[in-house]
Write an enzyme that holds these catalytic residues in place. Structure first.
Site, short mmCIF file in Angstrom:
data_model
loop_
_atom_site.label_atom_id
_atom_site.label_comp_id
_atom_site.label_asym_id
_atom_site.label_seq_id
_atom_site.Cartn_x
_atom_site.Cartn_y
_atom_site.Cartn_z
N GLU A 220 0.74 -1.21 -0.04
CA GLU A 220 0.03 0.08 -0.08
C GLU A 220 1.02 1.31 0.12
O GLU A 220 1.48 1.94 1.15
CB GLU A 220 -0.96 -0.04 1.32
CG GLU A 220 -1.82 1.03 1.33
CD GLU A 220 -2.74 1.26 2.27
OE1 GLU A 220 -2.62 0.49 3.32
OE2 GLU A 220 -3.56 2.19 2.55
N LYS B 199 -2.49 -2.13 -3.03
CA LYS B 199 -3.61 -1.18 -2.42
C LYS B 199 -3.26 0.32 -2.70
O LYS B 199 -2.38 0.91 -1.78
CB LYS B 199 -3.51 -1.18 -1.10
CG LYS B 199 -4.76 -0.60 -0.26
CD LYS B 199 -5.16 -1.31 1.06
CE LYS B 199 -6.03 -0.20 1.75
NZ LYS B 199 -6.76 -0.94 2.94
P1 13P Z 1 -9.41 4.38 4.13
O1 13P Z 1 -10.05 3.71 3.08
O2 13P Z 1 -10.06 4.93 5.35
O3 13P Z 1 -8.35 5.15 3.42
O4 13P Z 1 -8.64 3.19 4.82
C1 13P Z 1 -7.82 2.11 4.06
C2 13P Z 1 -6.68 1.84 4.71
O5 13P Z 1 -6.30 0.75 5.05
C3 13P Z 1 -5.50 2.78 4.79
O6 13P Z 1 -4.44 2.26 5.44
#
Ligand code: 13P
Length: 341
Positions: free
Chosen positions: A178, A220
């Protein structure tokens, strides 16, 4: 490492018609969310809230492929003594775990952050696997502003993401990679596009260098989107077209799936954007959601810390999960928002 098994888990995480519930808010973040609904952030309240979500049978069995947990939650038990992770397994969803340990200031780079948590990660992953986690998450944070991001911040964060991903795969855990480019600034969608493209390119360069198997991971990312304070907000179609174009240019087809973060978009925007991308079609990877706020804001409000509101909280969660599940197949329309109570 058994790559075939990692690939099977990664594909299950991005099953069309399902997506990931990001319920891995750190103690600091969940306190902020609870403050907004005037609930004290005690261990018991956090447990009750998450138990409510994991016991939402319809949402969990039909629309949720996996749940990202925070360290506290993976060891917690429900009111009746059942481990919370068992509730997730019983619903058919896959348990996952956030393993980064948050961010620290990056030396020599004012205003920029580096994600930490690599020390002893191999040992921690082993314990999480034994507890039942089959995937993990590590979030890098890149901010857009005047003179930032620097190549330094992009590079150190990509390096750490790849180090984490390689360790996960060695532990037979699918890494969610991510790299989040924040939508907090006043930048326009094209600046977000350019920065995200640099971040994704650097991340995949590091993943390759560190021999991460792309078939055994899930990406992600953020969408290509206007900064929240930008005067000109891009339309749903523009966000969808630019995000798909950007991802096609940066993400190898070997990656089984992409599960977006919501990043501060409204609930309905996050759903509409995902839906519009899946309507474009012809994509080499599955596109679904891994939302935190866009799945939980509604149930948090409906629950508001009261036992008598649990059913209402579960209805609100089920509704959002269903809307996003439809969006993961390009089958959502705005009219459905009103029909489902
Ligand atoms: P949000 O969808 O609130 O951005 O959170 C997703 C997430 O896991 C952020 O690390």
């Amino acid at each position: 490492m058994n790559l075939a098994d990692l690939n099977k888990v990664a594909l299950a995480m991005v099953t069309p018609g399902k997506g990931i519930l990001a319920a891995d808010e750190s103690s600091g973040t969940i306190k902020k969310r609870f403050d907004a609904i005037k609930v004290e952030s005690t261990e018991e309240n956090r447990r009750d809230y998450r138990e409510m979500l994991f016991r939402s049978t319809e949402a969990m069995s039909k629309y949720v492929s996996g749940v990202i947990l925070y360290d506290e939650t993976i060891w917690q038990t429900a009111r009746d003594g059942t481990p919370l992770i068992k509730l997730i397994e019983q619903s058919g969803a896959i348990p996952g775990i956030k393993v980064d340990e948050g961010t620290q200031a990056l030396p020599q780079c004012p205003g920029e952050l580096v994600t930490v948590g690599l020390d002893k990660l191999a040992e921690r992953l082993k314990k999480y696997y034994e507890r039942g986690a089959r995937f993990a998450k590590w979030r890098a944070v890149i901010d857009i502003g005047s003179g930032i991001p620097t190549m330094t911040a992009i590079s150190v964060n990509a390096h750490a993401l790849a180090r984490y991903a390689a360790l996960c795969q060695a532990a037979q855990i699918v890494p969610i990679v991510e790299p989040e480019v924040l939508m907090d600034g006043d930048h326009d969608i094209d600046r977000c596009y350019d920065v995200t493209q640099s971040v994704l390119n650097k991340t995949f360069q590091e993943l390759r260098l560190q021999r991460v198997e792309l078939e055994g991971m899930v990406l992600k990312p953020n969408m290509a989107i206007s900064g929240k304070k930008c005067a000109k907000q891009a339309s749903v179609d523009e966000v969808a077209e630019k995000t798909v174009r950007m991802l096609k240019a940066c993400v190898p087809a070997a990656v089984p799936g992409i599960a977006f973060l919501s990043g501060g978009q409204s609930d309905e925007e996050a759903t509409a954007h995902l839906n519009a991308m899946n309507r474009i079609g012809g994509l080499p990877w599955k596109l679904t959601f891994s939302y935190g706020r866009a799945l939980q804001a509604a149930p948090q409000k409906a629950w508001s810390g009261k036992a008598e509101n649990i059913a209402a909280g579960q209805r609100a969660f089920t509704h959002r999960a269903k809307m996003n599940a439809l969006a993961s197949k390009g089958e959502w329309e705005t009219g459905l928002e009103k029909k489902v109570a």
